[in-house]
Scaffold this motif. Sequence first.
Motif, PDB file in Angstrom:
ATOM      1  N   VAL A   7     -14.377  -0.674  43.594  1.00 51.31           N
ATOM      2  CA  VAL A   7     -13.174   0.146  43.453  1.00 51.31           C
ATOM      3  C   VAL A   7     -12.081  -0.731  42.856  1.00 51.31           C
ATOM      4  CG1 VAL A   7     -11.391   1.432  44.696  1.00 51.31           C
ATOM      5  CG2 VAL A   7     -13.768   1.589  45.430  1.00 51.31           C
ATOM      6  N   ILE A   8     -11.387  -0.207  41.893  1.00 47.03           N
ATOM      7  CA  ILE A   8     -10.227  -0.905  41.331  1.00 47.03           C
ATOM      8  C   ILE A   8      -8.988  -0.305  41.987  1.00 47.03           C
ATOM      9  CG2 ILE A   8      -8.853  -1.328  39.262  1.00 47.03           C
ATOM     10  CD1 ILE A   8     -11.477  -1.199  37.674  1.00 47.03           C
ATOM     11  N   VAL A   9      -8.209  -1.163  42.646  1.00 43.35           N
ATOM     12  CA  VAL A   9      -6.994  -0.736  43.337  1.00 43.35           C
ATOM     13  C   VAL A   9      -5.796  -1.186  42.523  1.00 43.35           C
ATOM     14  CG1 VAL A   9      -5.615  -0.968  45.435  1.00 43.35           C
ATOM     15  CG2 VAL A   9      -8.118  -0.891  45.583  1.00 43.35           C
ATOM     16  N   GLU A  10      -4.914  -0.249  42.215  1.00 48.91           N
ATOM     17  CA  GLU A  10      -3.692  -0.575  41.490  1.00 48.91           C
ATOM     18  C   GLU A  10      -2.495  -0.189  42.353  1.00 48.91           C
ATOM     19  OE1 GLU A  10      -3.574   0.336  37.191  1.00 48.91           O
ATOM     20  OE2 GLU A  10      -5.507   1.318  37.584  1.00 48.91           O
ATOM     21  N   LYS A  11      -1.465  -1.050  42.343  1.00 50.30           N
ATOM     22  CA  LYS A  11      -0.252  -0.792  43.110  1.00 50.30           C
ATOM     23  C   LYS A  11       0.959  -1.104  42.241  1.00 50.30           C
ATOM     24  CE  LYS A  11      -2.189  -2.464  47.454  1.00 50.30           C
ATOM     25  NZ  LYS A  11      -1.918  -3.359  48.585  1.00 50.30           N
ATOM     26  N   ARG A  12       2.003  -0.356  42.518  1.00 51.82           N
ATOM     27  CA  ARG A  12       3.269  -0.581  41.831  1.00 51.82           C
ATOM     28  C   ARG A  12       4.365  -0.149  42.803  1.00 51.82           C
ATOM     29  NH1 ARG A  12       1.990   2.381  37.549  1.00 51.82           N
ATOM     30  NH2 ARG A  12       3.186   4.196  38.187  1.00 51.82           N
ATOM     31  N   LEU A 180      21.463   8.274  46.097  1.00 46.65           N
ATOM     32  CA  LEU A 180      22.095   7.005  46.461  1.00 46.65           C
ATOM     33  C   LEU A 180      21.426   6.497  47.738  1.00 46.65           C
ATOM     34  CD1 LEU A 180      24.351   4.914  46.011  1.00 46.65           C
ATOM     35  CD2 LEU A 180      25.856   6.385  47.354  1.00 46.65           C
ATOM     36  N   PHE A 181      21.176   5.224  47.795  1.00 49.25           N
ATOM     37  CA  PHE A 181      20.507   4.545  48.908  1.00 49.25           C
ATOM     38  C   PHE A 181      19.036   4.913  49.037  1.00 49.25           C
ATOM     39  CE2 PHE A 181      25.022   4.549  50.370  1.00 49.25           C
ATOM     40  CZ  PHE A 181      25.242   3.202  50.138  1.00 49.25           C
ATOM     41  N   SER A 182      18.460   5.416  47.951  1.00 54.57           N
ATOM     42  CA  SER A 182      17.013   5.607  47.913  1.00 54.57           C
ATOM     43  C   SER A 182      16.377   4.218  47.980  1.00 54.57           C
ATOM     44  CB  SER A 182      16.627   6.295  46.599  1.00 54.57           C
ATOM     45  OG  SER A 182      15.264   6.115  46.329  1.00 54.57           O
ATOM     46  N   SER A 183      15.328   4.082  48.749  1.00 51.50           N
ATOM     47  CA  SER A 183      14.720   2.755  48.892  1.00 51.50           C
ATOM     48  C   SER A 183      13.776   2.403  47.744  1.00 51.50           C
ATOM     49  CB  SER A 183      13.989   2.641  50.230  1.00 51.50           C
ATOM     50  OG  SER A 183      12.962   3.603  50.298  1.00 51.50           O
ATOM     51  N   GLY A 184      13.558   3.315  46.826  1.00 45.93           N
ATOM     52  CA  GLY A 184      12.672   3.033  45.691  1.00 45.93           C
ATOM     53  C   GLY A 184      11.440   3.912  45.756  1.00 45.93           C
ATOM     54  N   MET A 185      10.404   3.464  45.072  1.00 45.62           N
ATOM     55  CA  MET A 185       9.194   4.284  44.987  1.00 45.62           C
ATOM     56  C   MET A 185       7.970   3.379  44.955  1.00 45.62           C
ATOM     57  SD  MET A 185       8.167   7.019  42.042  1.00 45.62           S
ATOM     58  CE  MET A 185       9.543   8.094  42.389  1.00 45.62           C
ATOM     59  N   SER A 186       6.899   3.879  45.540  1.00 44.34           N
ATOM     60  CA  SER A 186       5.623   3.152  45.499  1.00 44.34           C
ATOM     61  C   SER A 186       4.571   4.037  44.858  1.00 44.34           C
ATOM     62  CB  SER A 186       5.155   2.797  46.909  1.00 44.34           C
ATOM     63  OG  SER A 186       5.998   1.881  47.505  1.00 44.34           O
ATOM     64  N   HIS A 187       3.639   3.405  44.207  1.00 42.62           N
ATOM     65  CA  HIS A 187       2.504   4.121  43.609  1.00 42.62           C
ATOM     66  C   HIS A 187       1.260   3.317  43.918  1.00 42.62           C
ATOM     67  CE1 HIS A 187       0.082   6.333  40.743  1.00 42.62           C
ATOM     68  NE2 HIS A 187      -0.365   5.167  40.323  1.00 42.62           N
ATOM     69  N   HIS A 188       0.254   3.977  44.438  1.00 41.59           N
ATOM     70  CA  HIS A 188      -1.032   3.342  44.755  1.00 41.59           C
ATOM     71  C   HIS A 188      -2.136   4.229  44.195  1.00 41.59           C
ATOM     72  CE1 HIS A 188       0.929   0.799  47.858  1.00 41.59           C
ATOM     73  NE2 HIS A 188       1.663   1.866  48.050  1.00 41.59           N
TER      74      HIS A 188
END
Length: 195
Positions: A7-12, A180-188
């Motif tokens: 499995v290839i796992v990608e994260k951002r 405002l004050f969003s902590s960001g975003m993750s992608h997996h």
Amino acid sequence: MSKPLDVIVEKRRTVHTYSELWHASECVLNVGLSNPEGSSWQFLSSILLTAFTFEAYLNHLGSRTMDRWSDYDRLPTDEKFNLLCREIGATFPLGSGARPLQTITELFKFRNTIAHGRTTELNPPPLKRNVGNYLAAHHELLSTPWERCIKDSSFAIRAREDVALVLAKLHEASKDEEALFSSGMSHHSATLVVS
């Protein structure tokens, strides 16, 4: 026996540092508020984290609104703030002599005093008191302006209130669609490799 699958796992992940600092400032302040006796260091930490939030938000917004923001990286915070206000059209009609900008000025005076700390000699002129009321003056602790800011929670609370007001106004003027004050975003993602 079957061959194990790969499995290839990608994260951002995008991290909004200003938002993380804002949360940390609140957490430390809440610890101090829950046990105010002896909480000067919690108030100091909250104030510094609030100042760092302001600086980090300017960098966040600047990089989103100006092509060459990195050229301004070494500018003092007040110059970055003024530059961004001009760029996005944010105005503060009461100016720096009133809240919220007055608090921002005090906040950065505090931040700079701590960041560039110096040994300070306090030597006020002697006080003349009558015998009946000299004890209060005798027992009063000499303190620097920054120490007076952390004797209780009032400046830490005011700094957070006014930074929130200023950042909200900047955020609104920038027309940024992200909260405002969003902590960001993750992608997996995971992709099964079939051989």
